[in-house]
Each structure stands twice: as C-alpha cells, then as structure tokens.
Motif scaffolding. Structure first.
Motif, PDB file in Angstrom:
ATOM      1  N   PHE A 109       0.906  -1.256  -0.091  1.00  0.00           N
ATOM      2  CA  PHE A 109       0.015  -0.047   0.108  1.00  0.00           C
ATOM      3  C   PHE A 109       1.201   1.620   0.333  1.00  0.00           C
ATOM      4  N   VAL A 110       0.733   1.952  -1.378  1.00  0.00           N
ATOM      5  CA  VAL A 110       1.490   3.313  -0.764  1.00  0.00           C
ATOM      6  C   VAL A 110       0.064   4.252  -0.190  1.00  0.00           C
ATOM      7  N   ILE A 111       1.068   4.844   0.336  1.00  0.00           N
ATOM      8  CA  ILE A 111       0.429   5.590   1.676  1.00  0.00           C
ATOM      9  C   ILE A 111       0.699   6.903   1.601  1.00  0.00           C
ATOM     10  N   GLY A 112      -0.334   8.259   1.416  1.00  0.00           N
ATOM     11  CA  GLY A 112       0.501  10.108   1.887  1.00  0.00           C
ATOM     12  C   GLY A 112      -0.610   9.849   3.334  1.00  0.00           C
ATOM     13  N   PHE A 113      -0.336  11.258   3.305  1.00  0.00           N
ATOM     14  CA  PHE A 113      -0.070  11.390   4.846  1.00  0.00           C
ATOM     15  C   PHE A 113      -1.059  12.851   5.164  1.00  0.00           C
ATOM     16  N   MET A 114      -2.358  12.580   4.818  1.00  0.00           N
ATOM     17  CA  MET A 114      -3.093  14.532   4.487  1.00  0.00           C
ATOM     18  C   MET A 114      -3.762  15.010   5.430  1.00  0.00           C
ATOM     19  N   ASP A 115      -3.524  16.828   5.064  1.00  0.00           N
ATOM     20  CA  ASP A 115      -4.461  17.559   5.732  1.00  0.00           C
ATOM     21  C   ASP A 115      -5.503  17.349   5.732  1.00  0.00           C
ATOM     22  N   LEU A 116      -6.881  17.065   6.202  1.00  0.00           N
ATOM     23  CA  LEU A 116      -7.729  16.747   6.338  1.00  0.00           C
ATOM     24  C   LEU A 116      -8.807  17.862   5.918  1.00  0.00           C
ATOM     25  N   GLU A 117      -8.250  19.379   5.978  1.00  0.00           N
ATOM     26  CA  GLU A 117      -9.018  20.374   5.768  1.00  0.00           C
ATOM     27  C   GLU A 117      -8.737  21.141   4.793  1.00  0.00           C
ATOM     28  N   LEU A 118      -6.705  20.863   5.205  1.00  0.00           N
ATOM     29  CA  LEU A 118      -6.139  21.560   3.544  1.00  0.00           C
ATOM     30  C   LEU A 118      -6.447  20.493   2.122  1.00  0.00           C
ATOM     31  N   ARG A 119      -7.529  19.494   2.456  1.00  0.00           N
ATOM     32  CA  ARG A 119      -7.377  18.807   1.223  1.00  0.00           C
ATOM     33  C   ARG A 119      -5.934  18.676   0.812  1.00  0.00           C
ATOM     34  N   LYS A 120      -4.356  18.162   1.309  1.00  0.00           N
ATOM     35  CA  LYS A 120      -3.285  17.939   0.369  1.00  0.00           C
ATOM     36  C   LYS A 120      -2.545  17.389   1.314  1.00  0.00           C
ATOM     37  N   LEU A 121      -1.524  16.600   0.920  1.00  0.00           N
ATOM     38  CA  LEU A 121      -0.776  15.103   1.347  1.00  0.00           C
ATOM     39  C   LEU A 121       0.268  16.538   2.068  1.00  0.00           C
ATOM     40  N   ILE A 122       0.713  15.765   3.280  1.00  0.00           N
ATOM     41  CA  ILE A 122       2.137  17.151   4.476  1.00  0.00           C
ATOM     42  C   ILE A 122       2.814  16.027   5.109  1.00  0.00           C
TER      43      ILE A 122
END
Length: 135
Positions: A109-122
C-alpha cells in the motif's frame, strides 16, 4: 526502514466468502485495512485522533497478489510492516499468512499523510510515524 512488525490474527468467516466458497478479492482489502487500523490505533493514532487532528492516512496505490486460497473458518495472521518513507509518501507491506505459515496474499500500500482540512498531502508527523512503527 522500520524493524517493527505488527501482527493481527483473525478467523475467516462466512461473510468473507464469495459464491466459490473462498474469500472474495474485495474482502482482502477490507481485512488488510482492518489490520492497519488495529496497529495504528494501538499505537495512539486511531480514528478519534484522526478526527481531532484532522490529519490521517490516504491510500494512493495498491498492488495485491493472491497466492493461496483462504476458506471458511480458517485462522490467518496479517503481518504489516512500514517498508519505506520518502517525504510525504510511505509504503506499507502486508501479508496474509495461513496457519502453516504459507503466504495466502501479499499487498503493498502506497500511502500519503493528508491534512483533511487543506485536502493536501503533508509531511508525516512524529505521532503518525510512531503509529506506523517508523519512529
């Protein structure tokens, strides 16, 4: 990357099966997800933390191989391991093992860590890295 491996044991049940009497391909993804939520929750980053911090994992890509059939009432173990972290992206390897140790399935699984308010990977936080066994 990480030396930490997480194990999750479960029994295959009737609702996991398809009309052929073995685990349906889509169920594998549910079981893998169940195992991931188990270890991140036990490491302090469960759903309540995701909701509170508004930061959490998002699946970007999956590669899954089916090696051996899983059938009703069989006990299995899912072993999970963070394999690689590059910036905002990480790779988690998981295997489903039969009682005799044979690999029934393996997935990356390739996973990103996301800021759910900004809707972008951090970049992953130290709390997240601890949850996935990478710190």
């Amino acid at each position: 990357m990480s030396n930490q491996y997480f194990e999750y044991k479960l029994q295959i049940l009737e609702h996991h099966l398809d009309s052929f009497g073995h685990v349906n391909n889509a169920e594998y993804f549910k079981l893998y997800e169940q195992a991931r939520w188990d270890f991140i929750t036990k490491n302090g980053y469960g759903l309540e933390t995701v909701k509170k911090l508004k930061k959490g994992p998002v699946i970007l890509e999956v590669t899954c191989k089916y090696r051996k059939e899983l059938v009703n009432r069989e006990w299995i173990k899912i072993v999970s391991h963070t394999d690689e972290i590059r910036g905002k992206i990480m790779r988690i390897r998981q295997q489903m093992l039969k009682e005799d140790g044979a690999v029934a399935s393996e997935a990356v699984f390739v996973i990103g860590f996301m800021d759910l308010e900004l809707r972008k990977l951090i970049s992953p936080t130290s709390e997240w890295l601890k949850a996935i066994g990478a710190e």
